[in-house]
Design a protein around this motif. Structure first.
Motif, mmCIF file in Angstrom:
data_model
loop_
_atom_site.group_PDB
_atom_site.id
_atom_site.type_symbol
_atom_site.label_atom_id
_atom_site.label_comp_id
_atom_site.label_asym_id
_atom_site.label_seq_id
_atom_site.Cartn_x
_atom_site.Cartn_y
_atom_site.Cartn_z
ATOM 1 N N LYS A 38 0.842 -1.197 0.000
ATOM 2 C CA LYS A 38 0.000 0.000 0.000
ATOM 3 C C LYS A 38 0.871 1.238 0.000
ATOM 4 C CE LYS A 38 -4.560 -0.217 1.904
ATOM 5 N NZ LYS A 38 -5.428 -0.095 3.051
ATOM 6 N N TYR A 39 0.383 2.280 -0.666
ATOM 7 C CA TYR A 39 1.105 3.540 -0.785
ATOM 8 C C TYR A 39 0.176 4.700 -0.446
ATOM 9 C CZ TYR A 39 4.273 0.538 -3.332
ATOM 10 O OH TYR A 39 5.113 -0.483 -3.669
ATOM 11 N N ASP A 60 -4.431 10.665 -1.680
ATOM 12 C CA ASP A 60 -4.968 9.387 -2.115
ATOM 13 C C ASP A 60 -4.101 8.236 -1.622
ATOM 14 O OD1 ASP A 60 -6.951 7.963 -3.490
ATOM 15 O OD2 ASP A 60 -6.741 9.216 -5.263
ATOM 16 N N THR A 61 -4.565 7.010 -1.830
ATOM 17 C CA THR A 61 -3.784 5.811 -1.521
ATOM 18 C C THR A 61 -3.796 4.881 -2.721
ATOM 19 O OG1 THR A 61 -5.677 4.686 -0.552
ATOM 20 C CG2 THR A 61 -4.234 5.884 0.964
ATOM 21 N N LEU A 62 -2.795 4.009 -2.773
ATOM 22 C CA LEU A 62 -2.673 3.043 -3.853
ATOM 23 C C LEU A 62 -2.134 1.754 -3.257
ATOM 24 C CD1 LEU A 62 -1.525 3.476 -7.371
ATOM 25 C CD2 LEU A 62 -0.025 2.108 -5.971
ATOM 26 N N CYS A 63 -2.679 0.624 -3.660
ATOM 27 C CA CYS A 63 -2.188 -0.676 -3.204
ATOM 28 C C CYS A 63 -2.047 -1.577 -4.417
ATOM 29 C CB CYS A 63 -3.154 -1.289 -2.188
ATOM 30 S SG CYS A 63 -2.675 -2.934 -1.658
ATOM 31 N N ASP A 149 12.517 1.836 -4.483
ATOM 32 C CA ASP A 149 12.920 2.322 -3.156
ATOM 33 C C ASP A 149 11.738 2.759 -2.298
ATOM 34 O OD1 ASP A 149 15.590 1.866 -3.899
ATOM 35 O OD2 ASP A 149 15.781 3.900 -4.729
ATOM 36 N N GLY A 150 10.628 2.017 -2.364
ATOM 37 C CA GLY A 150 9.468 2.335 -1.546
ATOM 38 C C GLY A 150 8.583 3.438 -2.102
ATOM 39 N N ASP A 151 8.929 3.986 -3.264
ATOM 40 C CA ASP A 151 8.135 5.036 -3.905
ATOM 41 C C ASP A 151 7.437 4.464 -5.138
ATOM 42 O OD1 ASP A 151 9.017 6.946 -2.084
ATOM 43 O OD2 ASP A 151 10.710 7.526 -3.347
ATOM 44 N N ILE A 177 3.291 2.449 2.609
ATOM 45 C CA ILE A 177 2.809 2.480 3.978
ATOM 46 C C ILE A 177 3.269 1.180 4.609
ATOM 47 C CG2 ILE A 177 0.788 2.496 5.485
ATOM 48 C CD1 ILE A 177 -0.750 3.800 3.123
ATOM 49 N N LYS A 178 4.030 1.278 5.675
ATOM 50 C CA LYS A 178 4.565 0.071 6.332
ATOM 51 C C LYS A 178 3.733 -0.318 7.502
ATOM 52 C CE LYS A 178 8.667 0.176 4.089
ATOM 53 N NZ LYS A 178 9.579 -0.681 3.591
#
Length: 178
Positions: A38-39, A60-63, A149-151, A177-178
């Protein structure tokens, strides 16, 4: 009335996005596994209707998640109700829809998201007091969509909802999102 179509289209594209990624950063252009991640970030929408261009951004969020066979990723836009101030506080209801068959491959120390051809799907939609009805949604996932790199950076272009007189694009940029 034309401004309503523009705002409607912009709201459809600003939906929450869900997608999948992989930490495998070995060789470029090789297939990669698709774990779920998820981001959180910003979705920037550009709308072009009858020679007029509009742009706005939303949080917003993205998964990213694999399909049922684990072969491709699905990018799912979540449904939502939105109150549009520019339209007198009118409520717009937009159902969820999925961009399927997204290929995830290793590239440049990260992951590349791509899809051959346009996606075509359905969503539910209503404006104001109108009843919810089913609308077609189509568009293209840009080959420039990446995870590194997490992005994440996901770009969807040529989005059309139903008989909308124009198209829009959506750029999502966010961090895992961790």
């Amino acid at each position: 009335m034309k401004k309503r179509f523009v705002l409607m289209a912009a709201l459809v594209a600003s939906l929450s996005v869900f997608a999948s990624c992989d930490d495998d950063d070995d060789n470029d252009n090789t297939s990669a596994t698709i774990p779920t991640a998820k981001y959180a970030g910003k979705a920037t929408m550009a709308v072009s209707v009858m020679g007029q261009n509009f742009e706005f951004a939303t949080v917003d969020t993205l998964c990213i998640a694999p399909d049922s066979k684990g072969e491709f990723a699905n990018i799912s836009f979540a449904g939502r109700n939105v109150s549009v101030e520019q339209m007198g506080g009118m409520t717009i209801t937009i159902g969820s829809f999925v961009v399927d068959s997204v290929v995830v491959s290793s590239a440049n120390g990260g992951l590349k998201l791509s899809r051959e051809g346009k996606f075509n799907t359905e969503t539910s939609f209503a404006m104001g007091m109108a009843p919810v009805s089913s609308k077609s949604v189509s568009g293209s996932l840009s080959d420039g969509s990446t995870i590194k790199d997490g992005d994440v950076n996901v770009t969807i272009t040529d989005i059309v909802v139903g008989e909308m007189p124009g198209s829009l694009s959506l750029v999502f940029e966010g961090e895992e999102i961790k």
